[in-house]
Scaffold this motif. Structure first.
Motif, PDB file in Angstrom:
ATOM      1  N   LEU A   1       1.202   4.291  -2.686  1.00 33.37           N
ATOM      2  CA  LEU A   1       1.140   5.714  -2.301  1.00 33.37           C
ATOM      3  C   LEU A   1       2.277   6.494  -2.962  1.00 33.37           C
TER       4      LEU A   1
ATOM      5  N   ALA B   1       0.834  -1.206   0.000  1.00 33.71           N
ATOM      6  CA  ALA B   1       0.000   0.000   0.000  1.00 33.71           C
ATOM      7  C   ALA B   1       0.871   1.260   0.000  1.00 33.71           C
ATOM      8  N   TYR B   2       1.921   1.260   0.831  1.00 31.33           N
ATOM      9  CA  TYR B   2       2.833   2.417   0.854  1.00 31.33           C
ATOM     10  C   TYR B   2       3.511   2.610  -0.503  1.00 31.33           C
TER      11      TYR B   2
ATOM     12  N   LYS C   1      -0.893   6.420  -6.547  1.00 27.25           N
ATOM     13  CA  LYS C   1      -2.113   5.677  -6.841  1.00 27.25           C
ATOM     14  C   LYS C   1      -3.090   5.829  -5.679  1.00 27.25           C
ATOM     15  N   GLU C   2      -4.351   5.530  -5.955  1.00 30.89           N
ATOM     16  CA  GLU C   2      -5.311   5.410  -4.867  1.00 30.89           C
ATOM     17  C   GLU C   2      -5.072   4.062  -4.207  1.00 30.89           C
ATOM     18  N   VAL C   3      -5.112   4.009  -2.882  1.00 29.09           N
ATOM     19  CA  VAL C   3      -4.860   2.739  -2.204  1.00 29.09           C
ATOM     20  C   VAL C   3      -5.844   2.538  -1.060  1.00 29.09           C
ATOM     21  N   SER C   4      -6.180   1.274  -0.830  1.00 25.34           N
ATOM     22  CA  SER C   4      -6.875   0.966   0.419  1.00 25.34           C
ATOM     23  C   SER C   4      -6.309  -0.328   0.991  1.00 25.34           C
ATOM     24  N   TRP C   5      -6.275  -0.413   2.291  1.00 23.62           N
ATOM     25  CA  TRP C   5      -5.704  -1.556   3.020  1.00 23.62           C
ATOM     26  C   TRP C   5      -6.709  -1.925   4.101  1.00 23.62           C
TER      27      TRP C   5
ATOM     28  N   GLN D   1     -10.585   6.485  -8.092  1.00 22.52           N
ATOM     29  CA  GLN D   1     -11.081   6.418  -6.727  1.00 22.52           C
ATOM     30  C   GLN D   1     -11.574   4.997  -6.407  1.00 22.52           C
ATOM     31  N   ILE D   2     -11.327   4.545  -5.195  1.00 23.15           N
ATOM     32  CA  ILE D   2     -11.698   3.184  -4.809  1.00 23.15           C
ATOM     33  C   ILE D   2     -13.075   3.206  -4.143  1.00 23.15           C
TER      34      ILE D   2
END
Lengths: 182, 393
Positions: free
Chosen positions: A27, A23-24, A31-35, A58-59
């Protein structure tokens, strides 16, 4: 670009931290990220999993029922997530943790013998980074330099001396991942 | 200067945003899934920088009463907890509403009733929006759907609570609290000086100058005639909040065929449901209430009466659905879907349920199940729906 990834294994294998590093790294590439971790009463020896999404857009939902990539590090995780990989998707497993091979023929299956490689590197803690290396070889969603930048950002300074070792482990994983025909 | 994008959990974002807001004090007691709020505050040690107090109280009841005390002095103070702990705080919240005190309460909901589970839930909707504590009071309620909103709503919550001298709540759950996303933290603003507080909050109990009588902070009024006047003043204030502070988001809402109403984490899941619906040729819009009180009845009515049916998706057995039905005055079918006990449904499960409950026909209805093998077991889904139908009126 959008990659929906599940990483699953035993607690203590570094599942959550591997997802965090991914995820980092996302970042770092803006990029858009979700964890999204499973945060149940997990402990060492219990099961743990994390959903990581990297996307240019967007996620929407951080909770998913099908994935582009499943990284499974033990048998219960394989049993749980094999059916949830999208057709044409990727399954990566650690040879040491699996005793019954996956059966789906409509996905690509890869093995990383990360436990063996970690022992070879004389560093059992490198296990999850070897797996991550394998994943990035098959799905080069983030550049290695950005993984290193992500590690710098996510690790406290006193641990920065461990970064070269992690980089070495990622490269090892890239070397040893192999496709399996089912 | 370019704002720095950070990656963090929703709970951590709340803590950072509180320090940056110039919050004067945080009083809490640990409970999963919100413990990172206090953990982050303890790590950041703001008492060394901004002078903000961070205190682990001996219980949730103590914490909310410390908030009452701090607020009585005009300070920007807060607490956070998860469902069972927030139940314990209800008396304090009612007292704050009765004494017209500002303050921020964060609830990272988990499954109940009782100690329940530590997994995500939205089952405290009734408690938060319909009372919780005793007496005719209202709680300003903000429902964030992202880590960014967790950070942003700290300031919004404090600002609203000071504007109206009423407690405010951030109502979130274990999903938004535990997930990591990108966030741009708000700028630092200094804590207000005591002089500023005396100016902004002339009612505060910071010590009596010669120039005025003493300030008394209490919710007690034994004279019924006076108490009724207080109540009327509260109601007038609530009406003003209802007129001015409704917030909601409409996504994909230009002439949708069907509408989903969902808040917080459920709204995130339902954004994906919309994408799946679109891939099957059905135009579904999403209306996401951001303030759960005051509630966007009119927006839901205006949009809702034009669609064929509405799904209210929430992680409970059917609570907000009552407000959605009130909003559309039962002119269109409103159905509910949600899982209980900490189970979080995935987007395709919600879509299958929505199709089944609203009798939506698509050209390729079985796409999701056919393509992904056995990711949803249709029999299991039927059973879940049938069980929920038995519970929801």
């Amino acid at each position: 670009m959008k990659e929906e990834i599940i990483i699953a294994g035993f607690g203590g294998q570094g599942v959550l931290s591997m997802g965090k590093i991914l995820a980092y790294s996302g970042l770092m590439e803006e990029k858009e990220v979700s964890w999204m971790p499973s945060y149940g009463p997990e402990q060492r020896g219990g099961t743990a999993n994390v959903t990581v999404i990297l996307s240019d857009d967007q996620i929407s939902s951080p909770i998913l029922n099908e994935f582009d990539v499943a990284v499974v590090l033990n048998q219960p995780s394989l049993d749980k997530f094999e059916s949830k990989i999208k057709k044409g998707g990727v399954l990566i497993f650690d040879g040491y943790g699996i005793n019954q091979l996956p059966t789906r023929k409509d996905i690509r299956v890869f093995r990383v013998n990360a436990m063996d490689a970690a022992i070879e590197l004389n560093n059992s803690k490198a296990f999850n980074m070897i797996i991550l290396g394998g994943l990035l070889k098959i799905k080069p969603m983030v550049k290695l330099e950005n993984v290193v930048a992500g590690l710098k950002k996510s690790l406290p300074e006193r641990h920065h001396k461990l970064i070269p070792m992690n980089e070495q482990a990622i490269k090892k994983g890239m070397e040893i991942i192999e496709e399996i025909s089912i | 200067m370019a704002e720095e994008v950070k990656l963090m959990k929703g709970n951590e974002a709340i803590a950072h945003a509180a320090i940056r807001y110039g919050c004067d004090g945080y009083f809490g007691y640990p409970i999963t899934p919100q413990s990172e709020v206090m953990e982050t505050l303890m790590d950041e040690a703001p008492w060394e920088t901004t002078g903000m107090v961070v205190l682990q109280a001996e219980s949730e009841v103590a914490a909310i009463n410390m908030v009452y005390g701090g607020a009585a002095c005009g300070k920007a103070v807060m607490t956070s907890s998860s469902s069972p702990g927030v139940s314990l705080k209800q008396e304090g919240i009612s007292y704050m509403a009765g004494a017209e005190l500002p303050g921020l309460i964060v609830n990272i909901m988990r499954g109940g009733p009782g100690l329940g589970t530590i997994q995500p839930s939205q089952a405290d909707y009734f408690q938060t929006t319909k009372g919780g504590g005793h007496g005719d009071y209202r709680l300003i309620t903000l429902a964030p759907a992202s880590v960014q909103e967790m950070a942003d709503f700290v300031k919004l919550g404090f600002d609203l609570s000071f504007k109206y001298c009423n407690p405010a709540m951030i109502l979130s759950d274990g999903i938004i609290g535990q997930m990591m996303e990108k966030v741009v933290l708000p700028d630092y603003q200094p804590r207000r000086s005591e002089e500023q507080i005396r100016k902004d909050c002339p009612w505060s109990t910071l010590g009596k100058p010669e120039s005025r009588g003493r300030n008394v902070i209490t919710s007690l009024e034994l004279d019924s005639a006076e108490m009724e006047k207080n109540n009327i003043r509260f109601q007038k204030k609530y009406k003003e909040i209802e007129e001015n502070e409704i917030r909601y988001e409409e996504i994909n809402c230009e002439n949708p065929e069907y509408l989903i109403v969902a808040f917080g984490s459920s709204a995130r899941i339902c954004q994906k449901v919309m994408e799946i619906a679109a891939s099957e040729g059905v135009k579904v819009g999403l209306l996401r209430p951001i303030t759960l009180w005051p509630y966007p009845y009119k927006a839901i009515h205006d949009l809702g009466v034009k669609v064929k049916g509405i799904l209210c998706m929430e992680l409970n057995a059917g609570q907000m659905i009552e407000d959605v039905r009130l909003a559309v005055e039962c002119k269109v079918p409103v159905v509910h879907y949600g899982r209980l006990g900490g189970i979080v449904p995935d987007p395709s499960e919600v879509w299958e349920a929505m199709k089944a409950k609203l009798d939506i026909k698509t050209s390729h209805s079985d796409k999701t199940t056919a393509e992904t093998g056995d990711s949803i077991d249709p029999d299991q889904l039927k059973e879940v729906i049938s069980n929920l139908n038995k519970m929801v009126p």
